[in-house]
Design a protein around this motif. Structure first.
Motif, PDB file in Angstrom:
ATOM      1  N   PHE A   1     -16.641  -0.734   7.858  1.00 31.40           N
ATOM      2  CA  PHE A   1     -16.366  -0.700   9.454  1.00 31.40           C
ATOM      3  C   PHE A   1     -16.457   0.675   9.829  1.00 31.40           C
ATOM      4  N   GLY A   2     -16.414   1.506   9.162  1.00 31.85           N
ATOM      5  CA  GLY A   2     -16.701   2.858   9.735  1.00 31.85           C
ATOM      6  C   GLY A   2     -18.032   3.133   9.941  1.00 31.85           C
ATOM      7  N   LYS A   3     -19.158   2.275   9.012  1.00 30.55           N
ATOM      8  CA  LYS A   3     -20.461   2.623   9.084  1.00 30.55           C
ATOM      9  C   LYS A   3     -21.016   1.861  10.070  1.00 30.55           C
TER      10      LYS A   3
ATOM     11  N   VAL B   1      -9.653  -2.732  10.283  1.00 27.05           N
ATOM     12  CA  VAL B   1     -10.132  -2.312  11.306  1.00 27.05           C
ATOM     13  C   VAL B   1      -9.037  -1.630  12.194  1.00 27.05           C
ATOM     14  N   TRP B   2      -7.558  -2.036  12.204  1.00 27.02           N
ATOM     15  CA  TRP B   2      -6.925  -1.364  12.972  1.00 27.02           C
ATOM     16  C   TRP B   2      -6.464   0.112  12.679  1.00 27.02           C
TER      17      TRP B   2
ATOM     18  N   LEU C   1      -7.565 -11.079   3.321  1.00 23.83           N
ATOM     19  CA  LEU C   1      -7.886 -11.349   4.671  1.00 23.83           C
ATOM     20  C   LEU C   1      -7.125 -10.044   5.478  1.00 23.83           C
ATOM     21  N   TRP C   2      -5.662  -9.970   5.182  1.00 25.50           N
ATOM     22  CA  TRP C   2      -5.010  -8.918   5.765  1.00 25.50           C
ATOM     23  C   TRP C   2      -5.462  -7.547   5.546  1.00 25.50           C
ATOM     24  N   GLY C   3      -6.027  -7.368   4.799  1.00 25.56           N
ATOM     25  CA  GLY C   3      -6.754  -5.973   4.070  1.00 25.56           C
ATOM     26  C   GLY C   3      -7.911  -5.617   5.167  1.00 25.56           C
TER      27      GLY C   3
ATOM     28  N   ALA D   1      -7.747  -2.892  -2.322  1.00 26.73           N
ATOM     29  CA  ALA D   1      -9.275  -2.870  -2.792  1.00 26.73           C
ATOM     30  C   ALA D   1     -10.272  -3.442  -1.384  1.00 26.73           C
ATOM     31  N   VAL D   2      -9.730  -4.641  -0.762  1.00 29.29           N
ATOM     32  CA  VAL D   2     -10.385  -5.010   0.258  1.00 29.29           C
ATOM     33  C   VAL D   2     -10.222  -3.992   1.435  1.00 29.29           C
ATOM     34  N   ASN D   3      -9.063  -3.470   1.705  1.00 27.47           N
ATOM     35  CA  ASN D   3      -8.890  -2.421   2.783  1.00 27.47           C
ATOM     36  C   ASN D   3      -9.771  -1.163   2.484  1.00 27.47           C
ATOM     37  N   SER D   4     -10.151  -0.911   1.375  1.00 28.16           N
ATOM     38  CA  SER D   4     -10.591   0.408   1.207  1.00 28.16           C
ATOM     39  C   SER D   4     -12.075   0.035   1.365  1.00 28.16           C
TER      40      SER D   4
END
Length: 458
Positions: A311-313, A364-365, A357-359, A302-305
């Motif tokens: 970040f894309g924006k 970013v990666w 936090l990992w997400g 969820a956090v990753n998505s």
């Protein structure tokens, strides 16, 4: 409904169903099939097969079968992996992992080709810009697809939480959890006993059914691309042979910037491999039980998505260097904390803080590294993204390969070392770009279109 949009939705929901099953099953491999490291060994073999598959299979299958049937047949490879888990052994999981790996690259390539052709076709009819329509179609696809990590892990947690064989964890058993884990099968002695066969079969049955529905959805409702629409794409796919693709990939290593990006690209595989292969086993399953793995991975997904979208924006305003710095600091803090933390069931919230936090860092990666490849190697995207797949997959292979041989703290030190090396070499890339073209160093150059080969078939 406009026909092309209908096809985009069919592919999107087909992938949603397929990866709901595969994503949930991948998260459980290190815990569910922990005997002799079978689960992580199967994942290592899977990504090794994926490396080979991406080199030569996609052009051949798409040319011979067309996009629709390449997608359908490749989906069946994922179902084979689900079936192999019904009787998990070296004789079932390893061969089905190879099958899945071989099917992974054609699946994603065919999906990408289909959406590109569909977007171009509609743009011609509507008199619109093809790149705008293609980006819109990819946006719809990822909006639907990204939620698969949530649903797959939710299913596993809801089913496995029905287990009545919960075990009270002693303080002595908890000593084997965390960074300084005992090199034993902790999942059988701590956290909770392995779920009953009936629960495992129920879970695998749901996952297999989800995969079968995905195949049926594509076969029944997805339109075959007309030959005149696909002719241009087929011509593109006819030319490269295995050796020409192979040589083009490694010829691209003559570019100093590509060589400097190898550590960063491999780190993406290392960090994802650690979370799904090690964190889930030696922290979550060991201290809480296997039924919590799904909930923890939902938090990550969820956090990753959300962060990928964010970040894309904002990258056009912040530049990529600031985002890379944020990810580096976040991952470094997590690694140091994991080295110091002794997991305990009373600290339930902490188990979810780390994947969240990992997400954030992984978002970013994924977004910025792919964007960086697209900007730096705009004239050689195919070879560049072939290198991206190659080195990231190699990172997965190595991470899963040593998963059962080393204690968690050694893996964390390896992860930290690779991260530091990645940032040093990434800094060198930015320095080279600043010297050659000062405007490129800001990372604000807008990329025209989304490179189709960037997705990792996870």
């Amino acid at each position: 409904m406009e026909r092309n949009l209908k096809n985009v939705l069919v592919i999107s929901f087909g992938f949603l169903l397929l990866f709901t099953a595969y994503g949930g099953l991948q998260s459980l491999q290190s815990s569910l099939n922990s005997e002799e490291g079978l689960g992580v060994a199967s994942l290592s073999v899977l990504y090794a097969a994926l490396i080979l598959s991406s080199m030569f299979l996609p052009p051949i299958l798409i040319k011979k079968l067309g996009c629709k049937w390449t997608i359908a047949i490749s989906m069946c490879c994922y179902i084979a992996f689900s079936l192999g888990n019904f009787y998990a052994s070296w004789y079932t999981l390893i061969p089905t992992s190879v099958i899945l790996g071989l099917g992974g690259a054609p699946l994603w390539s065919a999906k990408c080709t289909y959406l590109t052709i569909a977007g171009t076709s509609y743009a011609e009819k509507a008199g619109k810009n093809a790149k705008d329509i293609i980006n819109q179609y990819f946006g719809v696809f990822f909006l639907v697809f990204q939620s698969s990590g949530i649903w797959g892990n939710l299913i596993s947690s809801l089913i496995l939480s029905q287990s009545s064989t919960k075990v009270e964890i002693s303080e002595e058993d908890l000593e084997c959890c965390g960074a300084y884990n005992c090199l034993t099968d902790t999942t059988n002695t701590t956290g909770s006993e392995k779920p009953s066969n009936s629960l495992i079969y129920t879970l695998l049955g749901v996952y297999t059914a989800s995969g079968v529905l995905a195949v049926l959805l594509v076969i029944i409702f997805l339109d075959q691309i007309k030959s005149d629409q696909a002719e241009t794409e087929k011509e593109k796919l006819e030319a490269p042979s295995f050796w020409s693709t192979f040589l083009a990939t490694f010829r691209h290593l003559k570019d100093k910037r590509q060589c400097l990006l190898i550590p960063l690209t491999m780190y993406s595989g290392f960090e994802q491999g650690f979370l799904s292969g090690d964190y889930t086993k030696v922290y979550v399953t060991c201290a809480l039980g296997i039924q919590y793995v799904g909930y923890v991975m939902i938090c990550f997904a969820a956090v990753n998505s959300l962060c990928s979208l964010l970040f894309g924006k904002i990258s056009q305003f912040t530049g990529r260097k600031l985002l890379f710095a944020l990810a580096t600091l976040t991952n470094t803090a997590c690694i140091i904390a994991l080295l110091l933390w002794k997991p305990h069931p009373k600290q339930l919230a902490v188990f979810f803080v780390f994947p969240a936090l990992w997400g954030l860092a992984d978002a970013v990666w994924q977004t910025q590294t792919n964007g960086l490849y697209g900007i730096l190697f705009e004239k050689h995207k195919e070879a560049a993204f072939a290198n991206y797949r190659l080195w990231e997959s190699l990172g997965f292979v190595i991470a899963f390969g040593y998963s059962t041989k080393l204690q968690a703290y050694i893996k964390l030190y390896i992860l930290l070392s690779v991260l530091v090396l990645s940032m040093v070499t990434y800094g060198a890339v930015e320095y080279l770009e600043a010297k050659s073209s000062p405007g490129a160093a800001t990372g604000t150059k807008k990329e025209n279109g989304r490179p189709c080969s960037q997705e990792t078939p996870m």
